[in-house]
Write an enzyme that holds these catalytic residues in place. Structure first.
Site, PDB file in Angstrom:
ATOM      1  N   GLU C  87      -2.832  -4.262 -15.013  1.00  0.00           N
ATOM      2  CA  GLU C  87      -3.893  -5.384 -15.470  1.00  0.00           C
ATOM      3  C   GLU C  87      -4.738  -4.483 -16.451  1.00  0.00           C
ATOM      4  O   GLU C  87      -5.903  -4.926 -16.723  1.00  0.00           O
ATOM      5  CB  GLU C  87      -4.689  -5.911 -14.043  1.00  0.00           C
ATOM      6  CG  GLU C  87      -4.985  -4.521 -13.438  1.00  0.00           C
ATOM      7  CD  GLU C  87      -5.971  -5.055 -12.248  1.00  0.00           C
ATOM      8  OE1 GLU C  87      -5.244  -5.141 -11.259  1.00  0.00           O
ATOM      9  OE2 GLU C  87      -7.295  -5.333 -12.339  1.00  0.00           O
ATOM     10  N   CYS C 119      -2.713  -6.022  -8.881  1.00  0.00           N
ATOM     11  CA  CYS C 119      -2.374  -4.647  -8.432  1.00  0.00           C
ATOM     12  C   CYS C 119      -1.040  -5.059  -8.008  1.00  0.00           C
ATOM     13  O   CYS C 119      -0.255  -3.975  -7.772  1.00  0.00           O
ATOM     14  CB  CYS C 119      -2.916  -3.943  -7.297  1.00  0.00           C
ATOM     15  SG  CYS C 119      -4.759  -3.510  -7.691  1.00  0.00           S
ATOM     16  N   HIS C 242      -0.420  -0.371   0.136  1.00  0.00           N
ATOM     17  CA  HIS C 242      -1.329  -0.464  -1.064  1.00  0.00           C
ATOM     18  C   HIS C 242      -2.710   0.243  -0.602  1.00  0.00           C
ATOM     19  O   HIS C 242      -3.261   0.317   0.534  1.00  0.00           O
ATOM     20  CB  HIS C 242      -1.586  -1.992  -1.560  1.00  0.00           C
ATOM     21  CG  HIS C 242      -2.564  -1.784  -2.569  1.00  0.00           C
ATOM     22  ND1 HIS C 242      -2.385  -1.535  -3.942  1.00  0.00           N
ATOM     23  CD2 HIS C 242      -3.925  -2.448  -2.801  1.00  0.00           C
ATOM     24  CE1 HIS C 242      -3.312  -1.763  -4.741  1.00  0.00           C
ATOM     25  NE2 HIS C 242      -4.334  -2.265  -3.855  1.00  0.00           N
TER      26      HIS C 242
END
Lengths: 384, 144, 357
Positions: C87, C119, C242
């Protein structure tokens, strides 16, 4: 080598003091130097104008520069030719002029070296100066104007175990000599310790190891000896050149100025030379040239300089009485023409600066960048 | 000065991958590849992948920064020797006080120039001190 | 497992990590922006990685991809797809994937594209790679997650938004260092974090990024796959989630029934911050750096907007010889050098008029 029997003489000289000439453009500077040289030669009658210029093509773009300069000198209809060979442009122009005269294509040539370095701030100017180096290899990177010389200086210091202070005597000698040069940009003395502790610009190079950014123009009139109109100041005995590796990284020894070595070989050895103007854009180049010319053993030149061997009182040839590129200044394409003016004035006895007084032979050396090309000119005093 | 797009583009692959040229006549290797061999003049050249590790033979910390490079100041330039092939290139990820000749360096791809926020970004090889991997990690195979 | 899953025909042949050299300590950010220490202490992040001024998500991807190639030991031209998940693309329009592919010698006969899913784009690339390889369309594909994560100065995001890259080469089961046993993806339209076109910095829903976004998607994805496969948390040697900070992955792992022993080896954010598209996948790379044959690994990346993938991998005998073929994550961790906030603003081009990237 040209075996023509024609002799080529310098009969006029002109030089503008090197400075940040903000009010003056390329043509203004060329005009001043050109008119001085023509006046000394006693005649405006020339059949060729040759202009040596380099950085001006990037600083204040003007192509076919020699024709425009000829026109601004009022020399309408004259034949004109621009010569560009980076920092060696001046001697490249001399090579051209001498061939024209020796081949009897021309009998009187006005040779002007001119360059502007202050049309832009230093940042963009350093980018332009990078183009003196090989833009397909070294100058692909942001090496600036001093990066390659700095790499070579560090190599030299480590290879020959020469300390920083010893290397500082070169700029100190240059500044001492420039004090008496009427057209020097930096006519003041500098102590070696000051050189060493000055602002670093590309370590180990400090501000005082490097040439200043200044504008200038110098000119000479060259004539065929058989058809002399003016009084001869010096004879051009020979001018020779050679190309070399595009990058010092390609040389077996990066410190080997092989283009200068080749040019020297082509000259067929050196007789006794009394005065030499070397190309010291950075101190390291001046020292490497001394060693290439056989005037010092490898790794020994800096020590000899520090001992005063090449000064007016020294035993060796007088080196850079002008103050060199370091202190007289180095307006890229004009520099060699300054050297021609200075050495011919020394040989003619009209030089106001540093000299020994008995000089009979002079040598001018120039290299572009770290030696992409090198040129040597030999000048001789005119007897009688 | 604005960098020419085609000038950069046509040489991008050797710049990205550290591909040199070997002369088929004299056998010498140079980088970056040229039109003809700088040693013997032959234009019979073949591509050769250079190893990514070399030795720093000389370096300079450049404070008189050319162009719009204040972001990268001071610029550090090195003379790198890779198995006898010498390359002048910028160094990266290193502070001036960490430099010394003899330092082992390795090639990485970084931005070379980015002179405006509307123009092209050019990338190419720079060198940095090798990672202190200690496990034979990062050894170059010369294949990739 | 009752039926053969297509993904089980594939595995990871090479993995590569990249973390830039510079680190910005949390207390520097708090000092400059007037945060109380409590603001960052709860994040369980010590410092964050900062890229050099001559780096961007593309150059970092090239190094991670190079490391993956060293481990895979495949001819780059055999790779037929390069997915670049980020990103923080240096170009809004112009693929980074072609630059990476060209630099690594993968071009010209290859697919190449940049993916965007906050992400999770790198992980989408990994799933797509698995599909392309398992279908027989190609032998090898490369999936990359790389970010020089943007955060507005003074925003809480600034504490963690960092820089790093990771790359994987997916190939046939034979010769792989770890084989994909099962994969799963769970996405919904949940706007917890976004960046509008032509805006330099993302915005977020603060607490909204937690339960409805991060926790809901990861828990759904992991639970559903465990249910499908019949595995229990205790079957796994490693569990990687994550890592927007050092706190969420521990909390989500514990809620799912995993222990700190399983979570900690793949927890990289406490040392380098949140590398966005590289975050959980860098954790996987670190786990592979030390894994033993037979180990079972669960990895669950997450991306805002929102979605989560879960991967179950079984480590093979091939892992050991590959581990030493390229620098490990910890080698990059070890070359850390801290900088202050002033240098950070310059390195991140916050101070200049140059493009952010």
């Amino acid at each position: 080598m040209n075996d023509s029997m024609v002799k080529v003489y310098i009969t006029g000289t002109g030089a503008v003091k090197i400075a940040r000439h903000y009010p003056l453009g390329v043509r203004d500077l060329a005009f001043q130097a050109g008119k001085q040289a023509l006046a000394e030669s006693g005649s405006d009658n020339v059949d060729f104008v040759i202009v040596a210029s380099s950085l001006s093509y990037l600083q204040a773009p003007q192509l076919d520069l020699a024709s425009y300069i000829a026109s601004s000198l009022g020399l309408h209809g004259v034949r004109a030719l621009s010569v560009e060979a980076g920092e060696s442009s001046g001697l490249a122009a001399l090579e051209t002029a001498v061939s024209l005269i020796k081949s009897q294509e021309a009998s009187r040539v006005l040779l002007i070296g001119v360059d502007k370095m202050t049309e832009h701030p230093s940042g963009p100017t350093y980018v332009m100066l990078q183009a003196l180096y090989d833009t397909e290899s070294d100058a692909y990177y942001n090496i600036g104007h001093a990066g390659i010389a700095a790499l070579l200086m560090r190599l030299y210091m480590e290879k020959y175990e020469v300390d920083r202070l010893t290397l500082a005597y070169w700029p100190a000698m240059m500044h001492m000599h420039a004090k008496n040069n009427p057209h020097a940009m930096l006519p003041f003395a500098v102590a070696p310790e000051k050189v060493m502790t000055a602002m670093p610009i590309a370590e180990p190079i400090t501000l005082l190891d490097a040439y200043p950014l200044g504008d200038g123009a110098a000119a000479i009139v060259l004539e065929n000896g058989d058809e002399l109109e003016g009084r001869p100041l010096a004879e051009i005995e020979s001018v020779i050149s050679a190309t070399g590796m595009p990058s010092p990284a390609l040389r077996e020894d990066p410190l080997d100025l092989e283009s200068l070595r080749t040019a020297l070989g082509r000259l067929g050895g050196l007789e006794k030379i009394d005065v030499i103007e070397l190309h010291d854009s950075f101190s390291i180049y001046g020292l490497l040239e001394l060693e290439t010319l056989g005037l010092a053993e490898k790794g020994e030149s800096a020590k000899l300089v520090a001992e005063g061997y090449f000064s007016a009182e020294g035993e060796g040839p007088l080196v850079n009485p002008s103050g060199g590129l370091k202190a007289r200044g180095h307006p890229i394409g004009a520099t060699d023409v300054y050297k021609l003016v200075e050495v011919s004035r020394i040989l003619a006895g009209t030089w106001q600066g540093v000299k020994r007084g008995d000089e009979e032979t002079g040598m001018i050396v120039s290299i572009n960048a770290a030696g992409s090309s090198s040129r040597i000119a030999l000048l001789r005093k005119v007897k009688g | 000065m604005t960098r020419s797009l085609p000038v950069w583009w046509r040489r991008r692959i050797p710049r990205y991958r550290l591909i040199g040229a070997r002369c088929k006549e004299c056998g010498k290797i140079h980088y970056p590849p040229r039109t003809s061999c700088p040693y013997c003049g032959s234009n019979s050249l073949e591509e050769v992948q250079l190893p990514r590790r070399g030795i720093l033979e000389s370096y300079s910390v450049i404070y008189s920064v050319p162009g719009d490079n204040r972001l990268n100041a001071p610029i550090i330039v090195g003379l790198v020797n890779i198995n006898g092939v010498r390359i002048v290139a910028e160094l990266t990820d290193v502070l001036p006080g960490e430099l010394s000749t003899g330092l082992e360096v390795e090639a990485v791809v970084r931005k070379i120039s980015e002179t405006s926020d509307t123009g092209i970004i050019t990338y190419g090889v720079k060198f940095r001190p090798v990672l202190g991997a200690g496990s034979g990690a990062g050894q170059d195979t010369g294949e990739a | 497992m009752t039926q053969e899953r297509p993904e089980s025909r594939t595995g990871i042949h090479g993995w590569g990590a990249y973390v830039p050299r510079w680190r910005l300590p949390m207390e520097e950010i708090a000092r400059v922006w007037g945060w109380p220490p409590h603001q960052y202490k709860g994040l369980n992040v010590k410092e964050k990685s900062v890229d050099s001024p001559d780096e961007d998500s593309t150059t970092m991807a090239i190094e991670a991809g190079y490391n993956a190639l060293l481990r895979a030991k495949v001819d780059p031209s055999e790779i037929k797809a390069v997915f670049f998940g980020s990103e923080s693309k240096p170009y809004a329009v112009k693929p980074s994937a072609t630059i990476v592919a060209e630099a690594l010698g993968i071009t010209p006969v290859t697919m190449a594209s940049d993916l965007e899913f906050a992400c999770r784009a790198g992980s989408e690339g990994l799933r797509a790679s698995i599909g392309l390889v398992s279908s027989g369309m190609m032998k090898y594909a490369m999936a990359i997650g790389s970010d020089t994560a943007q955060a507005e100065p003074g925003d809480v995001l600034e504490f963690t938004a960092s820089s790093g890259a990771v790359a994987f080469i997916v190939g046939p089961r034979e010769g792989a260092a770890a084989v994909f046993e099962a994969t799963y993806t769970y996405v919904t339209d949940t706007p917890d974090f976004w960046r509008r076109a032509l805006k330099p910095y993302p915005r977020h829903g603060e607490g909204f990024t937690g339960e409805p976004a991060y926790f809901h998607h990861i828990m759904s994805s992991v639970k559903n796959l465990l249910e499908e496969t019949g595995y229990k948390p205790s079957d796994f040697k490693y569990a990687v989630f994550h890592q927007p900070n050092g706190k969420f992955p521990v909390r989500v792992g514990k809620r799912l029934g995993f222990t700190m022993e399983q979570i900690e080896p793949g927890l990289v954010t406490p040392f380098i911050g949140n590398t966005y598209n590289a975050s959980a996948l860098l954790g996987l790379a670190r786990v592979l750096d030390r894994a033993d044959p037979g180990d079972l690994i669960l990895v669950a990346p997450f991306g805002s907007g929102a979605g989560s993938d879960t991967y179950i991998l079984r480590v093979t005998e091939a892992v050991k010889e590959k581990q030493g073929l390229a620098p490990r994550f910890d080698d990059y961790l070890a070359r850390r050098k801290t900088i202050d906030y002033a240098l950070y603003t310059r390195y991140r081009k916050i101070l200049t008029m140059l493009p952010r990237g």
